[in-house]
Design a protein around this motif. Sequence first.
Motif, PDB file in Angstrom:
ATOM      1  N   THR A  98      69.178  39.615  82.146  1.00 24.69           N
ATOM      2  CA  THR A  98      67.962  39.208  81.788  1.00 24.69           C
ATOM      3  C   THR A  98      67.022  40.251  81.683  1.00 24.69           C
ATOM      4  O   THR A  98      67.268  41.574  82.015  1.00 24.69           O
ATOM      5  CB  THR A  98      67.437  38.226  82.663  1.00 24.69           C
ATOM      6  OG1 THR A  98      67.522  38.944  83.857  1.00 24.69           O
ATOM      7  CG2 THR A  98      68.045  36.850  82.839  1.00 24.69           C
ATOM      8  N   GLN A 102      63.397  36.341  80.104  1.00 23.95           N
ATOM      9  CA  GLN A 102      63.770  36.010  78.995  1.00 23.95           C
ATOM     10  C   GLN A 102      65.566  36.249  79.133  1.00 23.95           C
ATOM     11  O   GLN A 102      65.905  37.333  79.808  1.00 23.95           O
ATOM     12  CB  GLN A 102      63.526  36.850  77.629  1.00 23.95           C
ATOM     13  CG  GLN A 102      64.442  36.573  76.296  1.00 23.95           C
ATOM     14  CD  GLN A 102      64.098  37.653  75.062  1.00 23.95           C
ATOM     15  OE1 GLN A 102      63.412  38.501  75.387  1.00 23.95           O
ATOM     16  NE2 GLN A 102      64.494  37.299  74.010  1.00 23.95           N
ATOM     17  N   THR A 103      66.456  35.337  78.645  1.00 26.03           N
ATOM     18  CA  THR A 103      67.793  35.610  78.735  1.00 26.03           C
ATOM     19  C   THR A 103      68.484  36.600  77.729  1.00 26.03           C
ATOM     20  O   THR A 103      68.230  36.232  76.430  1.00 26.03           O
ATOM     21  CB  THR A 103      68.643  34.237  78.703  1.00 26.03           C
ATOM     22  OG1 THR A 103      68.332  33.294  80.022  1.00 26.03           O
ATOM     23  CG2 THR A 103      70.003  34.381  78.740  1.00 26.03           C
ATOM     24  N   SER A 147      67.393  32.022  74.518  1.00 23.86           N
ATOM     25  CA  SER A 147      67.138  32.874  73.258  1.00 23.86           C
ATOM     26  C   SER A 147      66.804  31.916  72.317  1.00 23.86           C
ATOM     27  O   SER A 147      65.789  31.939  71.401  1.00 23.86           O
ATOM     28  CB  SER A 147      68.289  33.740  73.030  1.00 23.86           C
ATOM     29  OG  SER A 147      68.355  34.669  74.064  1.00 23.86           O
ATOM     30  N   ALA A 150      63.396  30.304  72.830  1.00 22.04           N
ATOM     31  CA  ALA A 150      62.222  31.261  72.274  1.00 22.04           C
ATOM     32  C   ALA A 150      61.972  31.698  71.259  1.00 22.04           C
ATOM     33  O   ALA A 150      60.857  31.376  70.484  1.00 22.04           O
ATOM     34  CB  ALA A 150      62.679  32.656  73.188  1.00 22.04           C
ATOM     35  N   ALA A 192      65.435  38.070  69.485  1.00 25.57           N
ATOM     36  CA  ALA A 192      66.506  37.264  69.985  1.00 25.57           C
ATOM     37  C   ALA A 192      67.814  36.904  69.001  1.00 25.57           C
ATOM     38  O   ALA A 192      68.398  36.132  69.015  1.00 25.57           O
ATOM     39  CB  ALA A 192      65.690  36.163  70.593  1.00 25.57           C
TER      40      ALA A 192
END
Length: 223
Positions: A98, A102-103, A147, A150, A192
């Motif tokens: 991470t 955010q991953t 992701s 996002a 992403a």
Amino acid sequence: MVLLLAVALLAGISGGILSAAVWARDTIRAQDDQAAAHTATTYANPVDCTAADLDVTFTSPDSVTAGSGMTLNVTVNNTADEACLLDLGGEHIGALITSGNQTIWESTVCPFTPTSRRLLVSPGTAAAATIIWDGNVASSDCVPAASASASASAAEEATASPTAAEHTEEGEAAQGDEGTEAASAGEAAPAAASGNAATAGTYRVRIRLDGTDLTEDRVFVIE
């Protein structure tokens, strides 16, 4: 005289037979006693290991160069009193990387092979797994859900943003501004995108088993 010898011989034979019978009887009794004293050992059916049963350590570099990825060597030790079943396949044991909230990458999204490797781990013993990150935000074929969400949110915000036409009387100029804003939003979202190498910065990695955290976050830097 002959009679006495015959009687003595008969007595000797009878005594030998009697002694043999007593020995056989005693031997049989001893064997029966041993059999009666022996208790069959029963083993409970092993259950799956839980996070509380495991002591997990892993090795990872403190820093890597952008796009180079890294290798995580994971050791899982059974600290419980009983043996338990542990699956160290790619769909079960995994790494989560991470940055902020955010991953960046999660290995179980595109699991390594074998996807299932079920082991019976005795108390006090350990099993190992190796997880390799290719250095990308996501693999070329699998995008982590976070992701993808996002990216979708960024696109929705760009679509929902009021256009400049609502705030100016020059419609053509406003449309040009709108296109510029949309392009800017589009440039922000690809961070992403699938297959992009993670850029320089500070990241965190931890190990998970079937969605449950097994370790704390460990910080590393991409240079």
